[in-house]
Design an enzyme around this catalytic site. Sequence first.
Site, PDB file in Angstrom:
ATOM      1  N   ARG A  63      80.354  40.711  63.184  1.00  0.00           N
ATOM      2  CA  ARG A  63      79.841  41.505  62.059  1.00  0.00           C
ATOM      3  C   ARG A  63      78.735  42.460  62.482  1.00  0.00           C
ATOM      4  NH1 ARG A  63      81.007  36.410  60.149  1.00  0.00           N
ATOM      5  NH2 ARG A  63      78.863  35.792  60.452  1.00  0.00           N
ATOM      6  N   GLU A 100      74.548  26.729  63.837  1.00  0.00           N
ATOM      7  CA  GLU A 100      74.236  25.658  62.896  1.00  0.00           C
ATOM      8  C   GLU A 100      75.356  24.629  62.796  1.00  0.00           C
ATOM      9  OE1 GLU A 100      74.171  27.164  58.656  1.00  0.00           O
ATOM     10  OE2 GLU A 100      74.576  29.018  59.739  1.00  0.00           O
TER      11      GLU A 100
END
Length: 181
Positions: A63, A100
Amino acid sequence: MIFDEYTIKSLVRPVPDFPKAGVTFRDITPLYRSPKAMRMVADSLIQRYVESPVTHIGAIDARGFLLGAVIAYELNKPLILFRKVGKLPGDTLKDTYATEYSKAELEIQSDSFAGGEQVLLLDDLIATGGTFLAAARLVKQLGASVYEAAAIIDLPDLGGSRKMQDADIPTYSLCAFADNE
């Protein structure tokens, strides 16, 4: 065009339990569907860096490529891609980092910098900071410096921006979301 944090935040869609339970994914695709919001984001970053000593734009897979290409074009700077392993031809350097929810590797072509460059790293968001930290290590390994790491969104509750600042990497984001937002 005046930057409006509310407009930007209203176009970031929270997706609970994606890609796994307990993770709230911040989806920026609605923001990219709004020409007004996209112009606000791009113009804000262009204004921030137009007179800076930045020599190269480093866009992080995937992105970050969307924003990086626009900023590199507008600032007339070379665009350097930081990709997932196995996506770049030629000689590359790689770095492993934790996200994460997993471990990953990032790579860059070994001839991306000659040494002494000032690199602006761009991605859509700062979460745990792992991707930005890996990119920064690769920049340093090639003799360049990170001028700043910038993103549309910061998720400060995940600690990434703090880790980056602790590693002497200046950070900048257009907005931040707490876990409860």
